[in-house]
Enzyme design. Sequence first.
Site, short mmCIF file in Angstrom:
data_model
loop_
_atom_site.label_atom_id
_atom_site.label_comp_id
_atom_site.label_asym_id
_atom_site.label_seq_id
_atom_site.Cartn_x
_atom_site.Cartn_y
_atom_site.Cartn_z
N CYS A 8 0.87 -1.18 0.00
CA CYS A 8 0.00 0.00 0.00
C CYS A 8 0.90 1.23 0.00
O CYS A 8 2.08 1.13 -0.32
CB CYS A 8 -0.99 -0.01 1.16
N ASN A 11 2.38 1.55 4.31
CA ASN A 11 2.63 0.28 5.00
C ASN A 11 2.27 0.36 6.47
O ASN A 11 2.93 -0.22 7.31
CB ASN A 11 4.08 -0.17 4.79
N CYS A 13 -1.54 0.78 7.20
CA CYS A 13 -2.98 0.52 7.30
C CYS A 13 -3.38 -0.76 6.56
O CYS A 13 -3.62 -1.79 7.17
CB CYS A 13 -3.78 1.70 6.76
N ARG A 14 -3.43 -0.67 5.23
CA ARG A 14 -3.96 -1.77 4.43
C ARG A 14 -3.02 -2.95 4.29
O ARG A 14 -3.42 -4.11 4.51
CB ARG A 14 -4.36 -1.25 3.04
N SER A 15 -1.77 -2.70 3.91
CA SER A 15 -0.89 -3.84 3.65
C SER A 15 -0.53 -4.64 4.90
O SER A 15 -0.46 -5.87 4.83
CB SER A 15 0.36 -3.41 2.86
N ASP A 121 -8.08 3.74 1.07
CA ASP A 121 -7.17 4.03 2.18
C ASP A 121 -7.99 4.58 3.33
O ASP A 121 -8.59 5.65 3.22
CB ASP A 121 -6.12 5.05 1.73
#
Length: 149
Positions: A8, A11, A13-15, A121
């Site tokens: 993401c 690095n 939140c999402r990943s 995001d």
Amino acid sequence: MTKILMVCLGNICRSPLAEGILKSKLSKDFIIDSAGTANYHTGSAPDIRSIAVARNYGLDISKLKGRQFVVSDFDTFDLIYVMDESNFKNVVKLARNDQDIAKVNFILNEIHKGENFEVPDPYYGGDQGFENVYQMLDEACEKIAKNLL
């Protein structure tokens, strides 16, 4: 041994969520990591809201540390999943050849083939955004795990 990288922007939140979710669905015979296309949060733990939503589902991602995607990741990883168009463009820009590019895919293409849907995001939103992202990533990671097993 299959090696998978989740990518993401920062690095945090999402990943890291995707990393934690996929690790929970696969055996130790798989290597799963995450990275960001930017260096804003190198060395930082995931966002507290990502940690909290993961914890709600029995996952501990609190010890993960942010790092930036590097060209050598193309050599290390077999599959590289990105969260959105910006991540895709930034990763592909570093590709050295078609073989590198072939490793990169939108994670939601696992459940929506060829649609290139983005995982939003959640950083600037509220807690519900993190929950929504968790649910998207959980569904995609479930499909990835089934395809690999």
